[in-house]
Motif scaffolding. Structure first.
Motif, PDB file in Angstrom:
ATOM      1  N   ASP A  50       0.842  -1.154  -0.047  1.00  0.00           N
ATOM      2  CA  ASP A  50      -0.072  -0.015   0.123  1.00  0.00           C
ATOM      3  C   ASP A  50       0.801   1.158   0.005  1.00  0.00           C
ATOM      4  O   ASP A  50       0.451   2.209  -0.509  1.00  0.00           O
ATOM      5  CB  ASP A  50      -0.954   0.049   1.177  1.00  0.00           C
ATOM      6  N   TYR A  51       2.079   1.301   0.560  1.00  0.00           N
ATOM      7  CA  TYR A  51       2.829   2.342   0.811  1.00  0.00           C
ATOM      8  C   TYR A  51       3.319   2.569  -0.595  1.00  0.00           C
ATOM      9  O   TYR A  51       3.556   3.761  -1.009  1.00  0.00           O
ATOM     10  CB  TYR A  51       3.913   2.273   1.760  1.00  0.00           C
ATOM     11  N   ARG A  52       4.064   1.511  -1.096  1.00  0.00           N
ATOM     12  CA  ARG A  52       4.475   1.625  -2.659  1.00  0.00           C
ATOM     13  C   ARG A  52       3.598   2.277  -3.568  1.00  0.00           C
ATOM     14  O   ARG A  52       3.973   2.941  -4.390  1.00  0.00           O
ATOM     15  CB  ARG A  52       5.266   0.480  -3.025  1.00  0.00           C
ATOM     16  N   LYS A  53       2.349   1.980  -3.485  1.00  0.00           N
ATOM     17  CA  LYS A  53       1.310   2.281  -4.390  1.00  0.00           C
ATOM     18  C   LYS A  53       0.670   3.835  -4.016  1.00  0.00           C
ATOM     19  O   LYS A  53       0.050   4.345  -4.866  1.00  0.00           O
ATOM     20  CB  LYS A  53      -0.036   1.413  -4.233  1.00  0.00           C
ATOM     21  N   GLY A  54       1.345   4.173  -2.973  1.00  0.00           N
ATOM     22  CA  GLY A  54       0.807   5.617  -2.543  1.00  0.00           C
ATOM     23  C   GLY A  54      -0.516   5.663  -1.820  1.00  0.00           C
ATOM     24  O   GLY A  54      -1.362   6.760  -1.766  1.00  0.00           O
ATOM     25  N   LEU A  55      -1.098   4.513  -1.294  1.00  0.00           N
ATOM     26  CA  LEU A  55      -2.502   4.471  -0.859  1.00  0.00           C
ATOM     27  C   LEU A  55      -2.516   4.753   0.570  1.00  0.00           C
ATOM     28  O   LEU A  55      -3.418   5.347   1.365  1.00  0.00           O
ATOM     29  CB  LEU A  55      -2.834   2.998  -0.759  1.00  0.00           C
ATOM     30  N   ILE A  56      -1.089   5.155   1.199  1.00  0.00           N
ATOM     31  CA  ILE A  56      -1.080   5.411   2.609  1.00  0.00           C
ATOM     32  C   ILE A  56       0.486   5.996   2.601  1.00  0.00           C
ATOM     33  O   ILE A  56       1.242   5.838   1.846  1.00  0.00           O
ATOM     34  CB  ILE A  56      -1.000   4.157   3.846  1.00  0.00           C
ATOM     35  N   ASP A  57       0.549   7.035   3.374  1.00  0.00           N
ATOM     36  CA  ASP A  57       1.719   7.877   3.915  1.00  0.00           C
ATOM     37  C   ASP A  57       2.575   6.989   4.849  1.00  0.00           C
ATOM     38  O   ASP A  57       2.053   6.070   5.535  1.00  0.00           O
ATOM     39  CB  ASP A  57       1.639   9.186   4.273  1.00  0.00           C
ATOM     40  N   SER A  58       3.747   7.628   5.089  1.00  0.00           N
ATOM     41  CA  SER A  58       4.726   6.798   6.037  1.00  0.00           C
ATOM     42  C   SER A  58       4.196   6.963   7.634  1.00  0.00           C
ATOM     43  O   SER A  58       4.343   5.981   8.189  1.00  0.00           O
ATOM     44  CB  SER A  58       6.105   7.448   6.054  1.00  0.00           C
ATOM     45  N   THR A  59       3.555   8.093   7.780  1.00  0.00           N
ATOM     46  CA  THR A  59       2.897   8.134   9.151  1.00  0.00           C
ATOM     47  C   THR A  59       1.759   6.812   9.384  1.00  0.00           C
ATOM     48  O   THR A  59       1.909   6.155  10.433  1.00  0.00           O
ATOM     49  CB  THR A  59       2.350   9.428   9.349  1.00  0.00           C
ATOM     50  N   ARG A  60       0.968   6.875   8.478  1.00  0.00           N
ATOM     51  CA  ARG A  60      -0.104   5.909   8.413  1.00  0.00           C
ATOM     52  C   ARG A  60       0.578   4.437   8.605  1.00  0.00           C
ATOM     53  O   ARG A  60      -0.040   3.406   9.369  1.00  0.00           O
ATOM     54  CB  ARG A  60      -1.126   5.911   7.698  1.00  0.00           C
ATOM     55  N   PHE A  61       1.517   4.315   7.628  1.00  0.00           N
ATOM     56  CA  PHE A  61       2.030   2.960   7.629  1.00  0.00           C
ATOM     57  C   PHE A  61       2.700   2.780   9.239  1.00  0.00           C
ATOM     58  O   PHE A  61       2.580   1.486   9.648  1.00  0.00           O
ATOM     59  CB  PHE A  61       3.450   3.033   6.873  1.00  0.00           C
TER      60      PHE A  61
END
Length: 218
Positions: A55-66
């Motif tokens: 999801d992070y690589r796809k841009g669906l979540i940012d680093s904080t949400r990750f």
């Protein structure tokens, strides 16, 4: 730039080193894996991290949400989780030999990673460790050159006396600011901006790309 308190170095060294060597952790010192993957594996929940990284690589979540979701998935795994994960994870060969050689030549060493600080701190041989405190203070790729620049200023060094090792797109912002860089088992994007490239399983050999004299064991 003001480095947040949680990103300050784990240890400090003398203020007049001869140079600075910067190392990425995930994929570079941990070949083929990340700290979060290893923490999740030790916690017994690797599936969640696999999904979050996609999801992070796809841009669906940012680093904080990750970081928030990752921490939730392993927070109940015990106080020794990070050390257990570090002890069990694969590491590239030659780390201690490389650090010893650099220290003998008064080169300060810095580990910089977006991964959790508690895991990064298990690499005890570095003079400086900059990492994220989940989930409140997350180091992003764009922060890497800023942290290195601030450390250079503190130590009285410039780019000509700074080297960096990395493997992935998250290292591109840092590599673009430095001229003495080595892409280690790297993604195409990083290899394209790196001064040198190394493919193999020994960070000592990667150092020799910049310092062939290290072939000597002296």
């Amino acid at each position: 730039m003001t480095i947040p308190s949680s990103l300050n170095p784990v240890t400090t060294v003398r203020q007049s080193p001869a140079g600075l060597a910067v190392f990425d952790m995930d994929g570079t010192l941990l070949p083929g894996t990340t700290a979060c993957q290893q923490i999740a594996l030790a916690a017994g929940d690797p599936t969640t991290i696999d999904r979050l990284e996609q999801d992070y690589r796809k841009g669906l979540i940012d680093s904080t949400r990750f970081a928030e979701l990752a921490l939730e998935s392993w927070v109940q795994a015990g106080a020794d989780l990070y050390q257990r994960a570090y002890d069990a994870c694969p590491k590239i060969d030659g780390v201690q030999r490389t650090l010893d050689w650099l220290r003998a030549r008064s080169v300060a060493t810095c580990l910089i990673t977006m991964s959790p600080r508690q895991f990064a701190a298990c690499f005890t041989g570095f003079d400086y460790v900059f990492a994220s405190t989940y989930p409140t203070e997350i180091l992003d790729p764009e922060d890497k050159p800023l942290v290195v620049r601030r450390l250079q200023q503190q130590l009285g060094l410039d780019d000509t006396r700074t080297i960096a090792f990395g493997d992935s797109d998250s290292d591109v912002p840092l590599f673009r600011t430095l001229s003495r860089t080595v892409a280690v088992n790297a993604t195409p994007n990083l290899a394209a901006v790196a001064a040198h490239r190394y493919d193999g399983d020994d960070i000592w050999a990667a150092l020799q790309v910049l310092h062939p004299v290290t072939e000597s064991r002296s």
